[in-house]
Scaffold this motif. Structure first.
Motif, PDB file in Angstrom:
ATOM      1  N   ASP A   1       3.703  -1.913   3.771  1.00  0.00           N
ATOM      2  CA  ASP A   1       4.902  -1.375   3.489  1.00  0.00           C
ATOM      3  C   ASP A   1       5.465  -1.540   1.921  1.00  0.00           C
ATOM      4  O   ASP A   1       6.817  -0.859   1.925  1.00  0.00           O
ATOM      5  CB  ASP A   1       5.933  -2.259   4.536  1.00  0.00           C
ATOM      6  N   TYR A   2       4.789  -2.023   1.207  1.00  0.00           N
ATOM      7  CA  TYR A   2       5.185  -1.993  -0.186  1.00  0.00           C
ATOM      8  C   TYR A   2       5.486  -0.868  -0.803  1.00  0.00           C
ATOM      9  O   TYR A   2       4.571   0.208  -0.570  1.00  0.00           O
ATOM     10  CB  TYR A   2       4.192  -2.907  -1.229  1.00  0.00           C
ATOM     11  N   VAL A   3       6.566  -0.437  -1.407  1.00  0.00           N
ATOM     12  CA  VAL A   3       6.924   0.806  -2.028  1.00  0.00           C
ATOM     13  C   VAL A   3       6.140   0.507  -3.651  1.00  0.00           C
ATOM     14  O   VAL A   3       6.859  -0.306  -4.308  1.00  0.00           O
ATOM     15  CB  VAL A   3       8.584   1.042  -1.950  1.00  0.00           C
ATOM     16  N   VAL A   4       5.254   1.458  -4.109  1.00  0.00           N
ATOM     17  CA  VAL A   4       4.903   1.358  -5.387  1.00  0.00           C
ATOM     18  C   VAL A   4       6.109   1.689  -6.399  1.00  0.00           C
ATOM     19  O   VAL A   4       6.751   2.468  -6.257  1.00  0.00           O
ATOM     20  CB  VAL A   4       3.803   2.499  -5.627  1.00  0.00           C
ATOM     21  N   GLN A   5       6.075   0.878  -7.524  1.00  0.00           N
ATOM     22  CA  GLN A   5       6.913   0.987  -8.500  1.00  0.00           C
ATOM     23  C   GLN A   5       6.445   1.644  -9.861  1.00  0.00           C
ATOM     24  O   GLN A   5       5.270   1.560  -9.940  1.00  0.00           O
ATOM     25  CB  GLN A   5       7.615  -0.451  -9.016  1.00  0.00           C
ATOM     26  N   GLU A   6       7.417   2.139 -10.535  1.00  0.00           N
ATOM     27  CA  GLU A   6       6.874   3.110 -11.949  1.00  0.00           C
ATOM     28  C   GLU A   6       6.094   1.830 -12.789  1.00  0.00           C
ATOM     29  O   GLU A   6       6.779   0.816 -13.014  1.00  0.00           O
ATOM     30  CB  GLU A   6       8.221   3.361 -12.715  1.00  0.00           C
ATOM     31  N   GLY A   7       4.969   2.258 -13.013  1.00  0.00           N
ATOM     32  CA  GLY A   7       4.246   1.661 -13.998  1.00  0.00           C
ATOM     33  C   GLY A   7       3.365   0.338 -13.519  1.00  0.00           C
ATOM     34  O   GLY A   7       2.776  -0.474 -14.025  1.00  0.00           O
ATOM     35  N   ASP A   8       3.380   0.196 -11.971  1.00  0.00           N
ATOM     36  CA  ASP A   8       2.533  -0.928 -11.490  1.00  0.00           C
ATOM     37  C   ASP A   8       0.943  -0.759 -11.740  1.00  0.00           C
ATOM     38  O   ASP A   8       0.701   0.487 -11.963  1.00  0.00           O
ATOM     39  CB  ASP A   8       2.696  -0.654 -10.058  1.00  0.00           C
ATOM     40  N   VAL A   9       0.572  -1.738 -11.904  1.00  0.00           N
ATOM     41  CA  VAL A   9      -1.043  -1.982 -12.277  1.00  0.00           C
ATOM     42  C   VAL A   9      -1.491  -2.407 -10.966  1.00  0.00           C
ATOM     43  O   VAL A   9      -1.253  -3.596 -10.465  1.00  0.00           O
ATOM     44  CB  VAL A   9      -1.370  -2.610 -13.532  1.00  0.00           C
ATOM     45  N   MET A  10      -2.639  -1.700 -10.133  1.00  0.00           N
ATOM     46  CA  MET A  10      -2.874  -1.933  -8.772  1.00  0.00           C
ATOM     47  C   MET A  10      -4.536  -1.956  -8.836  1.00  0.00           C
ATOM     48  O   MET A  10      -5.420  -1.194  -9.369  1.00  0.00           O
ATOM     49  CB  MET A  10      -2.355  -1.029  -7.853  1.00  0.00           C
ATOM     50  N   LEU A  11      -4.999  -3.017  -7.780  1.00  0.00           N
ATOM     51  CA  LEU A  11      -6.267  -3.052  -7.286  1.00  0.00           C
ATOM     52  C   LEU A  11      -6.027  -2.988  -5.863  1.00  0.00           C
ATOM     53  O   LEU A  11      -5.695  -4.083  -5.339  1.00  0.00           O
ATOM     54  CB  LEU A  11      -6.762  -4.217  -7.796  1.00  0.00           C
ATOM     55  N   PHE A  12      -6.859  -2.091  -5.413  1.00  0.00           N
ATOM     56  CA  PHE A  12      -6.886  -1.995  -3.799  1.00  0.00           C
ATOM     57  C   PHE A  12      -7.907  -2.307  -2.923  1.00  0.00           C
ATOM     58  O   PHE A  12      -9.065  -2.488  -3.572  1.00  0.00           O
ATOM     59  CB  PHE A  12      -6.647  -0.373  -3.438  1.00  0.00           C
ATOM     60  N   ARG A  13      -7.682  -3.360  -1.904  1.00  0.00           N
ATOM     61  CA  ARG A  13      -8.625  -3.575  -1.252  1.00  0.00           C
ATOM     62  C   ARG A  13      -8.820  -2.907   0.229  1.00  0.00           C
ATOM     63  O   ARG A  13      -7.647  -2.806   0.811  1.00  0.00           O
ATOM     64  CB  ARG A  13      -8.365  -5.086  -1.081  1.00  0.00           C
ATOM     65  N   PHE A  14     -10.023  -2.505   0.723  1.00  0.00           N
ATOM     66  CA  PHE A  14      -9.727  -1.673   1.721  1.00  0.00           C
ATOM     67  C   PHE A  14     -11.231  -1.906   2.471  1.00  0.00           C
ATOM     68  O   PHE A  14     -11.978  -2.460   1.762  1.00  0.00           O
ATOM     69  CB  PHE A  14      -9.890  -0.348   1.164  1.00  0.00           C
ATOM     70  N   ASN A  15     -11.157  -1.299   3.634  1.00  0.00           N
ATOM     71  CA  ASN A  15     -12.552  -1.831   4.603  1.00  0.00           C
ATOM     72  C   ASN A  15     -12.792  -0.305   5.141  1.00  0.00           C
ATOM     73  O   ASN A  15     -11.558  -0.097   6.026  1.00  0.00           O
ATOM     74  CB  ASN A  15     -12.356  -2.965   5.187  1.00  0.00           C
ATOM     75  N   VAL A  16     -13.688   0.295   5.369  1.00  0.00           N
ATOM     76  CA  VAL A  16     -13.937   1.625   6.148  1.00  0.00           C
ATOM     77  C   VAL A  16     -15.268   1.354   6.682  1.00  0.00           C
ATOM     78  O   VAL A  16     -16.310   0.976   6.299  1.00  0.00           O
ATOM     79  CB  VAL A  16     -14.165   3.044   5.116  1.00  0.00           C
TER      80      VAL A  16
END
Length: 370
Positions: free
Chosen positions: A355-370
């Motif tokens: 539910d997190y709304v991404v903010q301007e300038g965020d530095v992100m590392l995504f964890r995912f599983n497919v």
């Protein structure tokens, strides 16, 4: 997400000169006669963002990949384009394919460059193009409403959607008849969705690009033509940027280290490209977030309000489908910490959910599983 901005304007307002200048290796033939641009020229431009280079340096990235914007140089429109005057219909169809319209308006006097209507009059120029867009939309709406009257919805869901479209189109039609653009009409989510497929020209956000002489660049407010454009842009709920296409053209011929000095000598701190892209981002409600590591640091463009999974989907649909969490740190905190690892140690790295709304300038590392 890819972003396309169409550059339009009457012949000889500096449109192709501007396109050539802002697009590396632009191939439009800027010449002093109408219709020198017949097929729309397309160029990809990197979005200038000093934050990306800071992140790249801190992460010791092998490369920095900026966000990009696609500029489409659409040939000069003339009065009567919606009825096929000039080469109008073809060009109006090209405008339907872009996300925003950059309308170049001539705000400089030059006896050597003929104006298509014989005199420099920004209000008249804007009216000519806006009327052609209105006429084109009215024609399209009329045809669509006729089709909706004849057609019969296959099921109740289709019927509801068709009713929403019909109601929205009738509201838009009335506004257009009053000389107002489609974007000025208040529509709910379902109505907007129902008419989206028509790609109405006056629904697209417009930025007016006031093209001034080199001598007016530092103090455009002293140019009465620019003030006319500002007042009109305000009335039409549109953006405005002042640029000198000639200066932008001269900048392309200078080595990068000399460009800053040249701009300083003119009394400005940066080229018009940065202003133009910022205004486009603002008008379209766009945001930038970053990914940064040893392999690369990259800027990504998203719509304001996108959640972490949606932002992940901009990288790859698998990231969105298998989203687990997003390790997130603000740009300022990343820079203060010096690295992602240091930000984690200092407790600045947050674990954000779906539910997190991404903010301007965020530095992100995504964890995912497919």
């Amino acid at each position: 997400m890819s972003l396309r901005a169409g550059i339009v304007g009457l012949p000889n307002v500096g449109k192709s000169t501007l396109f050539n200048a802002v697009v590396e290796n632009g191939k439009a033939q800027a010449a002093n006669f109408p219709f020198c641009t017949i097929e729309p020229n397309v160029g990809i431009v990197a979005v200038p963002d000093p934050r990306l280079h800071v992140l790249s340096k801190l992460s010791k990235s092998q490369r920095a990949v900026p966000a990009s914007i696609e500029f489409v140089d659409i040939a000069g429109l003339v009065k009567g384009a919606s009825q096929g005057e000039g080469l109008g219909n073809k060009f109006l169809s090209h405008i339907r394919e872009v996300d925003s319209i950059l309308q170049v308006v001539r705000c400089f006097e030059d006896n050597d460059i003929v104006h298509v209507n014989g005199k420099v009059d920004p209000k008249s120029d804007i009216d000519v193009i806006n009327l052609e867009l209105v006429f084109s939309d009215l024609d399209q709406i009329e045809k669509r409403l006729e089709k909706l009257k004849k057609g019969k919805a296959k099921d109740s869901q289709s019927k509801v959607k068709e009713e929403a479209e019909k109601y929205a189109l009738e509201k838009i039609q009335q506004a257009l008849m009053d000389g107002k653009p489609a974007r000025s009409v208040a529509l709910n989510y379902y109505e907007k969705d129902a008419v989206k497929h028509l790609c109405l020209l006056t629904m697209k956000p417009i930025i007016y690009v006031a093209n001034v002489a080199e001598s007016d660049l530092a103090e455009p407010e002293n140019n009465p033509h620019v003030n006319d454009v500002k007042n009109l842009a305000s009335e039409l709920q549109s953006g405005i940027v002042t640029i000198s296409a000639q200066v932008e053209s001269e900048l392309t011929e200078l080595p990068s280290e000399e460009r800053t000095e040249f701009l300083k000598s003119l009394g400005v701190s940066e080229s018009g490209l940065g202003n133009l892209i910022r205004e486009t981002y603002s008008l379209l409600g766009l945001r930038t977030y970053f990914t940064s590591g040893e392999k690369e640091s990259k800027a990504w463009t998203i719509l304001a309000g996108m959640t972490a999974p949606q932002a992940a989907g901009v990288i790859h649909s698998d990231f969105e489908k298998g989203f687990i969490r997003a390790e997130t740190v603000s740009y300022d905190d990343f820079v203060a910490a010096g690295s992602l690892a240091a930000a984690r140690e200092k407790g600045l790295l947050r674990s954000e959910g779906k539910d997190y709304v991404v903010q301007e300038g965020d530095v992100m590392l995504f964890r995912f599983n497919v």
